[in-house]
Write an enzyme that holds these catalytic residues in place. Structure first.
Site, PDB file in Angstrom:
ATOM      1  N   GLY A   8      12.377   3.953  11.802  1.00 44.64           N
ATOM      2  CA  GLY A   8      11.066   3.403  11.474  1.00 44.64           C
ATOM      3  C   GLY A   8      11.067   2.952  10.028  1.00 44.64           C
ATOM      4  N   SER A  10      11.228   0.104   8.484  1.00 49.76           N
ATOM      5  CA  SER A  10      10.592  -1.119   7.984  1.00 49.76           C
ATOM      6  C   SER A  10       9.091  -0.966   7.782  1.00 49.76           C
ATOM      7  CB  SER A  10      10.839  -2.273   8.967  1.00 49.76           C
ATOM      8  OG  SER A  10      12.219  -2.504   9.117  1.00 49.76           O
ATOM      9  N   GLY A  11       8.544   0.177   8.149  1.00 51.07           N
ATOM     10  CA  GLY A  11       7.095   0.373   8.116  1.00 51.07           C
ATOM     11  C   GLY A  11       6.561   0.806   6.764  1.00 51.07           C
ATOM     12  N   GLY A  12       5.261   1.092   6.755  1.00 46.01           N
ATOM     13  CA  GLY A  12       4.571   1.443   5.520  1.00 46.01           C
ATOM     14  C   GLY A  12       5.063   2.732   4.899  1.00 46.01           C
ATOM     15  N   ASP A  34      14.944   0.190  12.919  1.00 43.26           N
ATOM     16  CA  ASP A  34      13.582  -0.165  13.303  1.00 43.26           C
ATOM     17  C   ASP A  34      13.655  -1.332  14.269  1.00 43.26           C
ATOM     18  OD1 ASP A  34      10.758  -0.265  13.405  1.00 43.26           O
ATOM     19  OD2 ASP A  34      10.576   0.153  11.263  1.00 43.26           O
ATOM     20  N   ARG A  88      -7.802   6.993  20.174  1.00 44.91           N
ATOM     21  CA  ARG A  88      -6.759   7.918  19.720  1.00 44.91           C
ATOM     22  C   ARG A  88      -5.775   8.201  20.848  1.00 44.91           C
ATOM     23  NH1 ARG A  88      -7.141   9.935  14.783  1.00 44.91           N
ATOM     24  NH2 ARG A  88      -9.136   9.826  13.709  1.00 44.91           N
ATOM     25  N   ASP A 151       0.322  17.895   3.243  1.00 45.65           N
ATOM     26  CA  ASP A 151      -0.809  18.822   3.096  1.00 45.65           C
ATOM     27  C   ASP A 151      -0.584  19.759   1.903  1.00 45.65           C
ATOM     28  OD1 ASP A 151      -1.727  17.678   5.510  1.00 45.65           O
ATOM     29  OD2 ASP A 151      -0.557  19.117   6.662  1.00 45.65           O
ATOM     30  N   HIS A 179      -1.063  19.739  11.384  1.00 40.33           N
ATOM     31  CA  HIS A 179      -1.046  18.621  10.445  1.00 40.33           C
ATOM     32  C   HIS A 179      -2.140  17.603  10.783  1.00 40.33           C
ATOM     33  CE1 HIS A 179       0.483  15.815   7.519  1.00 40.33           C
ATOM     34  NE2 HIS A 179       0.827  14.922   8.425  1.00 40.33           N
TER      35      HIS A 179
END
Length: 330
Positions: A8, A10-12, A34, A88, A151, A179
């Site tokens: 993953g 390439s994501g934020g 990704d 959701r 957290d 979480h």
């Protein structure tokens, strides 16, 4: 030689996380995977003057196999953010499917790797990962982690805002449970060194730790979520795992783990009624060396928070297990 994978990438979260891992002296090879843009992200990072060699893979040409083969540690921030009009539940099904596919890749190509799951909802995606690994006959509870470090980082930071401590990371605060929202329980009574939080500020502080993600979404005006702080938290936990693997002793950090499968976990599972739970764990060369029971030392206010945590967490865990055992109809 340590090979780290970001699934993953390439994501934020994936891009800043990959940048931090490229800068880590403990990483020799960084493999990025990704569904889009990974060769570009890899090319960009490869110009940075640190030792880690970077490669980027897409699903085509057996990319997942190439990316994962020989990995020592796999960090998974993959998934999509919730989009307008999406429930959701819609989001859960998509991200759960993504995590399931990636964990199947781990089982096939690097079954002995440490697996760090960031993809939300962690309370459900880690049980999904465990179920997939069990089916593949390669589940090692000491090497599967749900990353709840954000957290902890928030608790440290927000307390420093009250105490005036210049370096928030100098205060150790156990944050336990899960979480998301009410499943996140900061144990300020067990902070080291101890902190004095005025009674009239406690509820707001707890709420801010539990719902800090909402604060970021609001500030970004719906255009994003907590990607940079999550990337930092993911890196902080990955670095601790790698330091422990290299032999550094006494490394403790909370993580969402399968309690019955780790030393010291059984008694915590009995107390909480949850098989998966985030507690401080001591890390060693083979992953989790022991789970540390901070639950039984919670004060009365924290015990009330824990009751709400247990209810939500049990439902989240069941949802993850159910997803693998009875896949939703497509």
């Amino acid at each position: 030689m340590v090979k780290a994978v970001v699934a993953g990438a390439s994501g934020g979260i994936g891009q800043p996380l990959s940048l931090l891992l490229k800068s880590c002296p403990l990483v020799d090879e960084l493999s990025l995977y990704d569904v889009v843009n990974t060769p570009g992200v890899a090319a960009d990072l490869s110009h940075i003057s640190t030792p880690a060699k970077v490669t980027g893979f897409l699903p085509k040409d057996d990319g997942l196999k190439q990316a994962f083969t020989g990995a020592d540690i796999v960090v998974i921030p993959a998934g999509i953010p919730r989009k307008p009009g999406m429930t959701r539940d819609d989001l859960f099904k998509i991200n759960a499917g993504i995590v399931q596919g990636l964990i199947e890749g781990v089982a096939a190509h690097c079954p002995k790797a440490y697996i760090l799951v960031i993809s939300n909802p962690v309370n459900s995606t880690v049980p999904i990962a465990a179920e997939v690994l069990k089916r593949a006959g390669c589940f090692d509870p000491t090497k599967l982690f749900g990353v709840t470090t954000l957290d902890v980082v928030r608790a440290e930071t927000f307390v420093a805002g009250i105490s005036g401590e210049r370096d928030p990371a100098k205060t150790t605060i156990p944050v336990i449970g899960g979480h998301s929202g009410e499943t996140i329980v900061p144990l300020f009574s067990q902070a080291k060194p101890s902190v004095n939080i005025p009674a009239d500020k406690m509820d707001a502080l707890v709420n801010r730790v539990q719902f800090g993600g909402d604060e970021v979404v609001k500030a970004k005006e719906g255009a994003g979520s907590a990607t940079l702080s999550m990337a930092y938290a993911g890196y902080r936990f990955a670095e601790k795992v790698l330091k422990a693997v290299k032999g550094e002793k006494g490394i403790v950090e909370p993580s969402f783990v399968y309690l019955p499968g780790v030393s010291g976990g059984d008694s915590i599972a009995k107390t909480t009624g949850c098989d998966f739970f985030s507690v401080p764990i001591e890390l060693g060369p083979n992953g989790v060396e022991k789970a540390i029971d901070v639950v039984s030392s919670a004060n009365e206010n924290e015990k009330k928070l824990l009751e709400a945590c247990y209810t939500g967490l049990k439902s989240n865990i069941s949802k993850g297990i159910e997803f693998v055992q009875n896949p939703p109809q497509k």
